[in-house]
Design a protein around this motif. Structure first.
Motif, PDB file in Angstrom:
ATOM      1  N   TYR A   1       0.838  -1.201   0.000  1.00 34.07           N
ATOM      2  CA  TYR A   1       0.000   0.000   0.000  1.00 34.07           C
ATOM      3  C   TYR A   1       0.876   1.256   0.000  1.00 34.07           C
ATOM      4  N   VAL A   2       1.895   1.231   0.863  1.00 35.89           N
ATOM      5  CA  VAL A   2       2.783   2.404   0.980  1.00 35.89           C
ATOM      6  C   VAL A   2       3.485   2.658  -0.357  1.00 35.89           C
ATOM      7  N   ALA A   3       3.992   1.594  -0.973  1.00 33.38           N
ATOM      8  CA  ALA A   3       4.707   1.764  -2.244  1.00 33.38           C
ATOM      9  C   ALA A   3       3.783   2.338  -3.318  1.00 33.38           C
ATOM     10  N   LYS A   4       2.578   1.798  -3.419  1.00 32.64           N
ATOM     11  CA  LYS A   4       1.691   2.203  -4.519  1.00 32.64           C
ATOM     12  C   LYS A   4       1.106   3.600  -4.306  1.00 32.64           C
ATOM     13  N   ASN A   5       0.899   3.978  -3.050  1.00 32.93           N
ATOM     14  CA  ASN A   5       0.184   5.235  -2.795  1.00 32.93           C
ATOM     15  C   ASN A   5       1.071   6.399  -2.361  1.00 32.93           C
ATOM     16  N   THR A   6       2.154   6.067  -1.635  1.00 35.44           N
ATOM     17  CA  THR A   6       3.047   7.178  -1.248  1.00 35.44           C
ATOM     18  C   THR A   6       4.323   7.166  -2.076  1.00 35.44           C
ATOM     19  N   GLY A   7       4.574   6.057  -2.806  1.00 32.83           N
ATOM     20  CA  GLY A   7       5.781   5.953  -3.636  1.00 32.83           C
ATOM     21  C   GLY A   7       7.018   5.548  -2.845  1.00 32.83           C
ATOM     22  N   LEU A   8       6.860   5.320  -1.533  1.00 29.25           N
ATOM     23  CA  LEU A   8       8.032   5.125  -0.681  1.00 29.25           C
ATOM     24  C   LEU A   8       8.132   3.683  -0.192  1.00 29.25           C
ATOM     25  N   VAL A   9       9.248   3.380   0.487  1.00 31.01           N
ATOM     26  CA  VAL A   9       9.349   2.106   1.205  1.00 31.01           C
ATOM     27  C   VAL A   9       9.110   2.443   2.677  1.00 31.01           C
ATOM     28  N   ILE A  10       8.649   1.472   3.454  1.00 28.90           N
ATOM     29  CA  ILE A  10       8.430   1.758   4.884  1.00 28.90           C
ATOM     30  C   ILE A  10       9.801   1.860   5.546  1.00 28.90           C
ATOM     31  N   ASP A  11      10.145   3.063   5.988  1.00 26.43           N
ATOM     32  CA  ASP A  11      11.472   3.284   6.564  1.00 26.43           C
ATOM     33  C   ASP A  11      11.417   4.482   7.498  1.00 26.43           C
ATOM     34  N   SER A  12      12.283   4.440   8.514  1.00 29.14           N
ATOM     35  CA  SER A  12      12.308   5.559   9.475  1.00 29.14           C
ATOM     36  C   SER A  12      12.788   6.864   8.829  1.00 29.14           C
ATOM     37  N   TYR A  13      13.345   6.790   7.625  1.00 26.31           N
ATOM     38  CA  TYR A  13      13.809   7.975   6.870  1.00 26.31           C
ATOM     39  C   TYR A  13      12.682   9.034   6.744  1.00 26.31           C
ATOM     40  N   PHE A  14      11.451   8.580   6.552  1.00 24.01           N
ATOM     41  CA  PHE A  14      10.372   9.515   6.187  1.00 24.01           C
ATOM     42  C   PHE A  14       9.658  10.086   7.429  1.00 24.01           C
ATOM     43  N   SER A  15       8.891  11.170   7.232  1.00 22.46           N
ATOM     44  CA  SER A  15       8.355  11.930   8.383  1.00 22.46           C
ATOM     45  C   SER A  15       7.282  11.190   9.181  1.00 22.46           C
ATOM     46  N   GLY A  16       6.455  10.370   8.523  1.00 19.73           N
ATOM     47  CA  GLY A  16       5.255   9.826   9.172  1.00 19.73           C
ATOM     48  C   GLY A  16       5.514   9.180  10.510  1.00 19.73           C
ATOM     49  N   THR A  17       6.512   8.268  10.562  1.00 20.43           N
ATOM     50  CA  THR A  17       6.746   7.557  11.828  1.00 20.43           C
ATOM     51  C   THR A  17       7.412   8.483  12.858  1.00 20.43           C
ATOM     52  N   LYS A  18       8.114   9.496  12.396  1.00 26.66           N
ATOM     53  CA  LYS A  18       8.739  10.458  13.321  1.00 26.66           C
ATOM     54  C   LYS A  18       7.639  11.272  14.017  1.00 26.66           C
ATOM     55  N   LEU A  19       6.637  11.658  13.233  1.00 24.89           N
ATOM     56  CA  LEU A  19       5.511  12.414  13.797  1.00 24.89           C
ATOM     57  C   LEU A  19       4.762  11.549  14.815  1.00 24.89           C
ATOM     58  N   LYS A  20       4.539  10.288  14.467  1.00 23.84           N
ATOM     59  CA  LYS A  20       3.873   9.383  15.422  1.00 23.84           C
ATOM     60  C   LYS A  20       4.697   9.272  16.709  1.00 23.84           C
ATOM     61  N   TRP A  21       6.009   9.161  16.565  1.00 25.83           N
ATOM     62  CA  TRP A  21       6.867   9.007  17.746  1.00 25.83           C
ATOM     63  C   TRP A  21       6.697  10.223  18.672  1.00 25.83           C
ATOM     64  N   ILE A  22       6.650  11.405  18.109  1.00 22.12           N
ATOM     65  CA  ILE A  22       6.501  12.616  18.951  1.00 22.12           C
ATOM     66  C   ILE A  22       5.148  12.576  19.666  1.00 22.12           C
ATOM     67  N   LEU A  23       4.093  12.231  18.923  1.00 26.94           N
ATOM     68  CA  LEU A  23       2.756  12.190  19.546  1.00 26.94           C
ATOM     69  C   LEU A  23       2.701  11.133  20.647  1.00 26.94           C
ATOM     70  N   ASP A  24       3.415  10.019  20.465  1.00 24.36           N
ATOM     71  CA  ASP A  24       3.386   8.933  21.452  1.00 24.36           C
ATOM     72  C   ASP A  24       4.282   9.212  22.652  1.00 24.36           C
ATOM     73  N   ASN A  25       5.329  10.015  22.455  1.00 33.71           N
ATOM     74  CA  ASN A  25       6.347  10.125  23.506  1.00 33.71           C
ATOM     75  C   ASN A  25       6.410  11.459  24.242  1.00 33.71           C
ATOM     76  N   VAL A  26       5.767  12.492  23.710  1.00 38.70           N
ATOM     77  CA  VAL A  26       5.755  13.769  24.447  1.00 38.70           C
ATOM     78  C   VAL A  26       4.462  13.793  25.250  1.00 38.70           C
ATOM     79  N   GLU A  27       4.605  13.978  26.544  1.00 37.82           N
ATOM     80  CA  GLU A  27       3.443  13.861  27.420  1.00 37.82           C
ATOM     81  C   GLU A  27       2.302  14.795  26.998  1.00 37.82           C
ATOM     82  N   GLY A  28       1.140  14.253  26.860  1.00 33.20           N
ATOM     83  CA  GLY A  28      -0.061  15.046  26.564  1.00 33.20           C
ATOM     84  C   GLY A  28      -0.192  15.468  25.107  1.00 33.20           C
ATOM     85  N   ALA A  29       0.806  15.094  24.272  1.00 35.50           N
ATOM     86  CA  ALA A  29       0.812  15.614  22.897  1.00 35.50           C
ATOM     87  C   ALA A  29      -0.426  15.200  22.105  1.00 35.50           C
ATOM     88  N   ARG A  30      -0.806  13.918  22.231  1.00 36.73           N
ATOM     89  CA  ARG A  30      -1.915  13.459  21.406  1.00 36.73           C
ATOM     90  C   ARG A  30      -3.215  14.184  21.761  1.00 36.73           C
TER      91      ARG A  30
END
Ligand code: G3P
Length: 495
Positions: A123-152
């Motif tokens: 799905y990621v390859a066909k729709n975002t053009g990318l491979v699933i990798d920590s290189y890209f922003s999506g998982t970094k944004l999730k990490w901030i929301l999960d790890n900064v208190e109260g962020a979500r």
């Protein structure tokens, strides 16, 4: 007074710059500041978003005052930036809730594993053009929301904003009035659907990211708001990720044009036009810079993790050179040693091999091999790795490459450029002005401001040297097949 100057902001991984171009594309002033790198843990890399903004503002003001060009003559600003690096800030306080997580940062590899385990790779390859990798922003944004208190919770209320560096800078420079990005940057987030040109609901759901945090996506050459300075307004008319900006600066708005930037890594992009090619060789599909009166264009992208970084290794770890530019003379004066290869898999092997566990190696040492031979083999490896990626591009796109446009620090090395042409069997075209990334951003702004049309780009880009292939087919095949053998032996499965 004619408005005939454009300022490019070039916010890169290690430095922040402002460059003024006149309407001939000539540089009239540069100001630059180094950026602090933070390494809180092994594999983590952060930047301070406030420092980025402060430096960008300082170099902007400095370049204006030293060049003595009046603000009234500035037709617009173009911004180009390190891509994927992720900032989250509170829109009421204007304060980032965490340092920026830099594209090189690997802390989200477990989040990536989870995405793979739920079967999202295709799905990621066909729709975002990318491979699933920590290189890209999506998982970094999730990490901030999960790890900064109260962020979500704050995000759910609509008070947190996400942006790549372009978005953060525009928000700051426009005093919080514009929360925007362009197609080229959006396509690096793993959250943007490059086929439908909208934020991708499936990815947002998979990563639990509220849509209200995301910026509006615009054409790369369009109105991104304005900077108030000395009671004047300077419009921001161009925005693009740095690799797409350099493709544009090289005249790569046309399909079939490929460029390679020789930096710490090497970034190769081939404009494939209106057609998005989905790679079978581990390359990425990404959006080119976009113009409102033109079709959306796609590019295939391949990155070599260790490019110029291997020359830094010669300088800083082996200490066999004192500066990178020394390698040119050494390579010219050292006879080619048959069968000696340095495979700089210091960070694993990237495209097209994708072997994260491979380690660097030297093969074919004999009693004749001294430091100069190793230096030469290290420089040669930049050209071999470029061929690996270019071959994958030719295979994926079915397009025959006749020419490669080059820029970035190591493209100044004449030996390397000639060897590159020899190994690729294509002409290597180096422009006279190597600040092509900043020029690309300036072009985007200048087109919107009416300073240039896109056809002017090829008139402004002046060729410095065209390196033509000079070795025989037999020699090329012998050298390259030796490299392929060396890579094969370097793979972790053969270790
Ligand atoms: O994708 C990362 C790339 O945009 C970084 O470029 O020039 O800042 O190292 P650079």
């Amino acid at each position: 007074m004619d408005k005939k100057y454009i300022i490019a902001f070039d916010q890169g991984t290690t430095s922040t710059r402002a460059i003024i171009f006149d309407n001939n594309g000539t540089i009239c002033g540069i100001s630059q500041k180094e950026l602090t790198q933070y390494y809180p843990q092994s594999g983590w890399v952060e930047h301070d978003p406030q420092e980025i903004f402060k430096h960008q503002k300082e170099v902007f003001e400095e370049v204006l005052s030293t060049s003595k060009i009046s603000i009234d003559q500035i037709a617009g600003v173009g911004i180009t930036n390190q891509r994927e690096t992720t900032v989250v800030w509170d829109k009421t306080t204007g304060e980032p809730i965490h340092n920026a997580i830099v594209w090189l940062d690997k802390r989200t590899s477990n989040i990536c594993k989870n995405l793979k385990s739920i079967g999202l790779e295709d799905y990621v390859a066909k729709n975002t053009g990318l491979v699933i990798d920590s290189y890209f922003s999506g998982t970094k944004l999730k990490w901030i929301l999960d790890n900064v208190e109260g962020a979500r919770e704050i995000a759910q209320k609509g008070d947190l904003l996400f942006g790549t560096i372009d978005t953060w800078l525009i928000w700051k420079f426009t005093n919080g009035s514009r929360h925007v990005t362009d197609h080229s940057n959006a396509s690096r987030t793993m959250l943007y659907n490059i086929m439908r040109l909208e934020w991708d609901e499936t990815m947002l759901k998979a990563l639990d990211i509220p849509k209200n945090m995301l910026p509006e996506v615009q054409h790369s050459s369009s109105d991104f708001g304005s900077i108030s300075y000395q009671e004047k307004e300077i419009p921001i008319y161009g925005v693009a990720g740095d690799q797409q900006a350099s493709l544009f600066g090289q005249g790569g708005y046309k399909s079939g044009i490929a460029k390679n930037t020789y930096g710490t890594g090497c970034f190769l992009l081939l404009n494939t036009g209106k057609k998005a090619y989905h790679s079978k060789n581990g390359l990425l599909t990404t959006l080119c810079c976009s113009l409102p009166d033109d079709n959306i264009k796609y590019a295939l992208e391949g990155s070599v993790f260790v490019g110029g970084a291997s020359v830094q290794w010669l300088r800083d770890k082996l200490k066999v050179i004192s500066k990178a530019s020394e390698t040119e003379e050494i390579c010219i004066s050292t006879p080619a040693s048959k069968g000696l290869y340095v495979v700089p898999a210091f960070a694993g092997l990237g495209a097209p091999y994708w072997d994260m566990n491979a380690k660097g190696a030297i093969y074919g040492l004999t009693l004749d091999s001294g430091k100069n031979e190793i230096i030469k083999a290290t420089v040669d490896a930049l050209a071999y790795q470029t061929r690996d990626v270019l071959d994958a591009m030719v295979e994926d796109s079915g397009k025959l490459m006749r020419e490669l446009k080059v820029d970035g620090g190591a493209s100044a090395n004449n030996y390397l450029m000639q060897f590159q042409a020899d190994i690729l069997n294509v002409e290597v075209d180096r422009p006279a002005m190597l600040e092509v990334t900043a020029l690309g951003a300036a072009f985007l702004a200048g087109i919107k401001a009416g300073v240039w049309t896109k056809k002017d780009i090829s008139k402004i880009r002046i060729v410095d040297t065209k390196f033509k292939p000079q070795i025989t087919e037999h020699d090329r095949n012998r050298k390259y097949s030796g490299w392929k053998d060396a890579v094969e032996r370097t793979k972790s499965t053969n270790a």
